[in-house]
Design a protein around this motif. Structure first.
Motif, PDB file in Angstrom:
ATOM      1  N   THR A  67      25.917 -17.777   2.750  1.00 44.27           N
ATOM      2  CA  THR A  67      26.746 -18.485   3.737  1.00 44.27           C
ATOM      3  C   THR A  67      26.979 -17.567   4.934  1.00 44.27           C
ATOM      4  OG1 THR A  67      27.894 -19.436   1.821  1.00 44.27           O
ATOM      5  CG2 THR A  67      28.899 -19.803   3.990  1.00 44.27           C
ATOM      6  N   LYS A  68      27.363 -16.324   4.636  1.00 43.53           N
ATOM      7  CA  LYS A  68      27.648 -15.349   5.717  1.00 43.53           C
ATOM      8  C   LYS A  68      26.397 -15.061   6.529  1.00 43.53           C
ATOM      9  CE  LYS A  68      31.908 -13.404   4.349  1.00 43.53           C
ATOM     10  NZ  LYS A  68      32.208 -13.019   2.954  1.00 43.53           N
ATOM     11  N   ALA A  69      25.261 -14.925   5.823  1.00 48.56           N
ATOM     12  CA  ALA A  69      23.993 -14.630   6.524  1.00 48.56           C
ATOM     13  C   ALA A  69      23.669 -15.768   7.500  1.00 48.56           C
ATOM     14  CB  ALA A  69      22.865 -14.452   5.511  1.00 48.56           C
ATOM     15  N   ILE A  97      25.816 -17.952   8.883  1.00 48.38           N
ATOM     16  CA  ILE A  97      26.793 -17.954   9.987  1.00 48.38           C
ATOM     17  C   ILE A  97      26.381 -16.915  11.037  1.00 48.38           C
ATOM     18  CG2 ILE A  97      29.183 -17.352  10.641  1.00 48.38           C
ATOM     19  CD1 ILE A  97      30.105 -18.470   7.947  1.00 48.38           C
ATOM     20  N   GLU A  98      26.064 -15.712  10.577  1.00 45.14           N
ATOM     21  CA  GLU A  98      25.690 -14.644  11.523  1.00 45.14           C
ATOM     22  C   GLU A  98      24.430 -14.998  12.293  1.00 45.14           C
ATOM     23  OE1 GLU A  98      25.645 -11.024   9.219  1.00 45.14           O
ATOM     24  OE2 GLU A  98      27.812 -11.229   8.865  1.00 45.14           O
ATOM     25  N   CYS A  99      23.488 -15.610  11.603  1.00 49.16           N
ATOM     26  CA  CYS A  99      22.230 -16.001  12.257  1.00 49.16           C
ATOM     27  C   CYS A  99      22.500 -17.012  13.371  1.00 49.16           C
ATOM     28  CB  CYS A  99      21.298 -16.589  11.202  1.00 49.16           C
ATOM     29  SG  CYS A  99      19.827 -17.350  11.878  1.00 49.16           S
ATOM     30  N   VAL A 100      23.353 -17.999  13.093  1.00 49.06           N
ATOM     31  CA  VAL A 100      23.662 -19.035  14.096  1.00 49.06           C
ATOM     32  C   VAL A 100      24.393 -18.409  15.283  1.00 49.06           C
ATOM     33  CG1 VAL A 100      25.037 -21.129  14.495  1.00 49.06           C
ATOM     34  CG2 VAL A 100      23.670 -20.913  12.419  1.00 49.06           C
ATOM     35  N   LEU A 115      16.205 -16.289   5.821  1.00 50.80           N
ATOM     36  CA  LEU A 115      17.476 -15.583   5.617  1.00 50.80           C
ATOM     37  C   LEU A 115      17.708 -15.239   4.148  1.00 50.80           C
ATOM     38  CD1 LEU A 115      19.895 -17.642   7.896  1.00 50.80           C
ATOM     39  CD2 LEU A 115      19.135 -15.281   8.245  1.00 50.80           C
ATOM     40  N   PRO A 116      18.250 -14.023   3.871  1.00 49.08           N
ATOM     41  CA  PRO A 116      18.552 -13.681   2.478  1.00 49.08           C
ATOM     42  C   PRO A 116      19.624 -14.614   1.930  1.00 49.08           C
ATOM     43  CG  PRO A 116      19.514 -12.067   4.002  1.00 49.08           C
ATOM     44  CD  PRO A 116      18.638 -12.971   4.823  1.00 49.08           C
ATOM     45  N   GLY A 117      19.416 -15.094   0.725  1.00 48.54           N
ATOM     46  CA  GLY A 117      20.423 -15.962   0.089  1.00 48.54           C
ATOM     47  C   GLY A 117      20.251 -17.433   0.416  1.00 48.54           C
ATOM     48  N   VAL A 118      19.352 -17.769   1.325  1.00 47.51           N
ATOM     49  CA  VAL A 118      19.109 -19.192   1.613  1.00 47.51           C
ATOM     50  C   VAL A 118      17.965 -19.660   0.711  1.00 47.51           C
ATOM     51  CG1 VAL A 118      18.345 -20.855   3.364  1.00 47.51           C
ATOM     52  CG2 VAL A 118      20.011 -19.087   3.965  1.00 47.51           C
ATOM     53  N   LEU A 119      18.275 -20.648  -0.153  1.00 47.42           N
ATOM     54  CA  LEU A 119      17.276 -21.092  -1.137  1.00 47.42           C
ATOM     55  C   LEU A 119      16.223 -21.979  -0.497  1.00 47.42           C
ATOM     56  CD1 LEU A 119      19.679 -22.139  -4.068  1.00 47.42           C
ATOM     57  CD2 LEU A 119      18.555 -19.938  -3.694  1.00 47.42           C
ATOM     58  N   TYR A 120      16.696 -22.942   0.291  1.00 45.87           N
ATOM     59  CA  TYR A 120      15.780 -23.841   1.004  1.00 45.87           C
ATOM     60  C   TYR A 120      16.562 -24.554   2.101  1.00 45.87           C
ATOM     61  CZ  TYR A 120      17.833 -27.279  -2.267  1.00 45.87           C
ATOM     62  OH  TYR A 120      18.705 -28.038  -2.996  1.00 45.87           O
ATOM     63  N   LEU A 121      15.825 -25.246   2.955  1.00 44.50           N
ATOM     64  CA  LEU A 121      16.463 -25.965   4.065  1.00 44.50           C
ATOM     65  C   LEU A 121      16.296 -27.473   3.868  1.00 44.50           C
ATOM     66  CD1 LEU A 121      15.091 -23.877   7.090  1.00 44.50           C
ATOM     67  CD2 LEU A 121      17.211 -23.511   5.828  1.00 44.50           C
ATOM     68  N   LEU A 122      17.267 -28.230   4.346  1.00 44.25           N
ATOM     69  CA  LEU A 122      17.134 -29.693   4.417  1.00 44.25           C
ATOM     70  C   LEU A 122      17.224 -30.061   5.889  1.00 44.25           C
ATOM     71  CD1 LEU A 122      19.718 -30.714   1.644  1.00 44.25           C
ATOM     72  CD2 LEU A 122      17.232 -30.709   1.421  1.00 44.25           C
ATOM     73  N   GLN A 123      16.499 -31.102   6.266  1.00 44.69           N
ATOM     74  CA  GLN A 123      16.559 -31.499   7.672  1.00 44.69           C
ATOM     75  C   GLN A 123      17.000 -32.933   7.822  1.00 44.69           C
ATOM     76  OE1 GLN A 123      12.714 -30.119   8.600  1.00 44.69           O
ATOM     77  NE2 GLN A 123      13.500 -28.226   9.468  1.00 44.69           N
ATOM     78  N   ASP A 124      17.788 -33.160   8.835  1.00 48.58           N
ATOM     79  CA  ASP A 124      18.281 -34.523   9.063  1.00 48.58           C
ATOM     80  C   ASP A 124      18.648 -34.646  10.537  1.00 48.58           C
ATOM     81  OD1 ASP A 124      19.159 -37.127   8.576  1.00 48.58           O
ATOM     82  OD2 ASP A 124      20.078 -36.571   6.671  1.00 48.58           O
TER      83      ASP A 124
END
Ligand code: DP6
Length: 328
Positions: free
Chosen positions: A259-261, A263-266, A305-314
């Motif tokens: 979550t933190k990774a 937030i920092e990326c955004v 990003l570390p800790g991000v399992l996968y992305l969903l798009q909408d």
């Protein structure tokens, strides 16, 4: 006379709040303390299917505990006098119970299907909302497309607690990239978490005093199509909601390292000029909004990003239908 249907099916989209609902003025009727502002999505949806049960008992095929859904069924039965035992299935097109608003879309889909099954489609959207609301407050917003304002109202019976579309999605098209950092059910549900915050957090009252100003800023930003103003107020409102949780006793912390990774990326992307902002609900996953033409670069930045399992798009939905046409 209208024939009583033997089965019904309805679907509804998930919605993400930009100005959050985090407190109730009436727990029995499930009325919010303050108003909220959200966007309804296109692809992340729930579908409810209802048919007569083969035996005398209701049968539920639903993710997790059917308590909330049972409240919706009960009020629908009381309103219609139709007490047939039912077999109810609710399926999500995305991970359930992980702060991706699956209860909002599930309860909205259930109320819509019950309107067909028990009320022969006689109810208005406002009436369907009063059923859905008992299962999940935020589900009311899933009954409307685009940018949606859910007015808390002041009447004790909730008669002025109504949602409506303020702007269509086309007014300010938004894409969504969800950074899924954990898709397991959350440790504490939003109803219980909200209540603990009300009882114990010193920041609870302030969040609600600030609500009219936040709402004004967010709705004005959309009106003016001012992405960066919407980004600022949405992130501030989200951070304020999580600050209430972090200062509750015992503290509620939905955040994970991923979550933190995210937030920092955004934050870094925006500092470098990419229009994007995050919001997070009662779960660890980070929802990143951006104009559609920036979805690709946001996706590329988030996927490693570390800790991000996968992305969903909408994206924000132009209509409530499954075949909602893309915005260009
Ligand atoms: C954090 O609608 O799940 O997503 O009415 O108690 O069922 P209940 O709560 P729920 O709350 C959602 C809270 C939130 C913020 C929001 O969507 O506004």
């Amino acid at each position: 006379m209208t024939k009583t249907p033997q089965q019904a099916r309805a679907s509804a989209p998930s919605n993400i709040a930009l100005v959050k609902y985090w407190g109730k003025r009436d727990t029995q009727r499930n009325l919010p303390l303050t108003s909220s502002f959200s966007v309804s999505l296109s692809h992340m949806r729930s579908t409810a299917t209802i048919q007569e049960a083969p035996g005398p008992q209701d049968l539920w095929h639903i993710h997790g505990n059917p308590n909330k859904a049972e409240r919706v069924l009960q009020v629908a039965r009381e309103a219609t006098g139709d007490h047939r035992p039912l077999e109810i299935t609710i399926e999500n097109s995305f991970p359930s119970g992980a702060g991706l608003a699956s209860s909002a879309s599930s309860m909205a889909a259930l109320a819509l299907a019950l309107n067909t099954m028990l009320a022969q489609d006689r109810l208005s959207t406002e009436e369907i909302a009063t059923w859905a609301r008992l299962g999940s407050g935020s589900s009311v917003r899933s009954l409307y497309p685009g940018y949606v304002l859910w007015d808390a109202g002041t009447q004790a019976d909730g008669s002025d607690c109504i949602a409506r579309t303020l702007y269509p999605a086309q007014h300010m098209p938004l894409a969504l990239v969800v950074c899924v950092v954990d898709d397991q059910p959350k440790p504490i549900g939003s109803t219980a978490a909200m209540e603990r915050c009300r009882e114990t957090s010193p920041l609870y009252e302030r969040f609600h005093t600030q609500n009219p100003a936040d709402l004004k800023q967010a709705t004005e930003a959309v009106k003016e199509q001012d992405f960066f103003a919407l980004a600022e107020i949405s992130e501030a409102n989200c951070q304020a909601m999580h600050a209430i949780m972090h200062t509750a006793q015992p503290p509620i912390n939905y955040f994970k390292p991923g979550t933190k990774a995210a937030i920092e990326c955004v934050q870094k992307l925006r500092q470098n000029g990419t229009p994007c902002f995050f919001t997070i609900d009662a779960g660890p996953n980070v929802k990143v909004f951006c104009p559609p033409e920036h979805a690709q670069s946001v996706t590329e930045a988030c996927e490693a990003l570390p800790g991000v399992l996968y992305l969903l798009q909408d994206r924000v939905a132009t209509s409530l239908h499954e075949d909602d046409a893309p915005q260009t």
